[in-house]
Design a protein around this motif. Structure first.
Motif, short mmCIF file in Angstrom:
data_model
loop_
_atom_site.label_atom_id
_atom_site.label_comp_id
_atom_site.label_asym_id
_atom_site.label_seq_id
_atom_site.Cartn_x
_atom_site.Cartn_y
_atom_site.Cartn_z
N LYS A 160 0.84 -1.20 0.00
CA LYS A 160 0.00 0.00 0.00
C LYS A 160 0.88 1.25 0.00
O LYS A 160 0.58 2.23 -0.68
N LYS A 161 1.97 1.21 0.73
CA LYS A 161 2.88 2.36 0.79
C LYS A 161 3.47 2.66 -0.59
O LYS A 161 3.56 3.81 -1.01
N TYR B 123 0.77 4.18 -2.72
CA TYR B 123 0.53 5.56 -2.30
C TYR B 123 1.60 6.48 -2.89
O TYR B 123 1.29 7.55 -3.42
N ARG C 127 -5.73 10.40 -2.55
CA ARG C 127 -5.01 9.14 -2.30
C ARG C 127 -4.89 8.80 -0.83
O ARG C 127 -4.85 7.63 -0.47
N SER C 128 -4.86 9.80 0.04
CA SER C 128 -4.66 9.52 1.47
C SER C 128 -5.86 8.80 2.08
O SER C 128 -5.72 8.12 3.10
N LYS C 129 -7.01 8.88 1.44
CA LYS C 129 -8.21 8.23 1.96
C LYS C 129 -8.50 6.90 1.27
O LYS C 129 -9.47 6.23 1.58
N MET C 130 -7.64 6.52 0.32
CA MET C 130 -7.87 5.30 -0.46
C MET C 130 -7.25 4.08 0.21
O MET C 130 -6.19 4.16 0.80
N ASP C 131 -7.95 2.93 0.06
CA ASP C 131 -7.34 1.67 0.50
C ASP C 131 -6.53 1.12 -0.67
O ASP C 131 -6.46 1.72 -1.74
N LYS C 132 -5.90 -0.02 -0.48
CA LYS C 132 -5.01 -0.58 -1.49
C LYS C 132 -5.73 -0.80 -2.82
O LYS C 132 -5.21 -0.44 -3.88
N GLU C 133 -6.91 -1.39 -2.79
CA GLU C 133 -7.65 -1.66 -4.02
C GLU C 133 -8.03 -0.37 -4.75
O GLU C 133 -7.98 -0.31 -5.99
N GLU C 134 -8.41 0.65 -4.00
CA GLU C 134 -8.76 1.93 -4.61
C GLU C 134 -7.54 2.59 -5.25
O GLU C 134 -7.63 3.20 -6.32
#
Length: 79
Positions: A49-50, A53, A64-71
């Motif tokens: 995820k990092k 990001y 992007r800061s509010k997204m999870d890995k899939e998003e």
């Protein structure tokens, strides 16, 4: 969205000539090694995820800061 300064003006102009928006052309032209060939990068599904990001940050994906890995993966693929 304001247009950021462009690091690779030649690539930016080529993308604009292909019909890309100013924003998308600038994001691509400002991505390190965006124009290089090689295909050595692992698929986004294998990134942390990092890492996702940081790539989203590099190409200017908003929210992007509010997204999870899939998003993040979906946003990067659709960018």
């Amino acid at each position: 969205m304001s247009i950021p300064s462009v690091k690779n003006e030649e690539q930016y102009e080529a993308l604009r000539d292909k019909g890309y928006s100013k924003e998308k052309s600038a994001r691509i032209a400002n991505t390190p090694k965006a124009g290089e060939k090689g295909g050595k990068a692992k698929p986004y599904d294998e990134w942390t995820k990092k890492e996702l990001y940081e790539q989203a940050k590099n190409v200017g994906i908003e929210g992007r800061s509010k997204m999870d890995k899939e998003e993040l993966i979906k946003a990067l693929r659709n960018n």
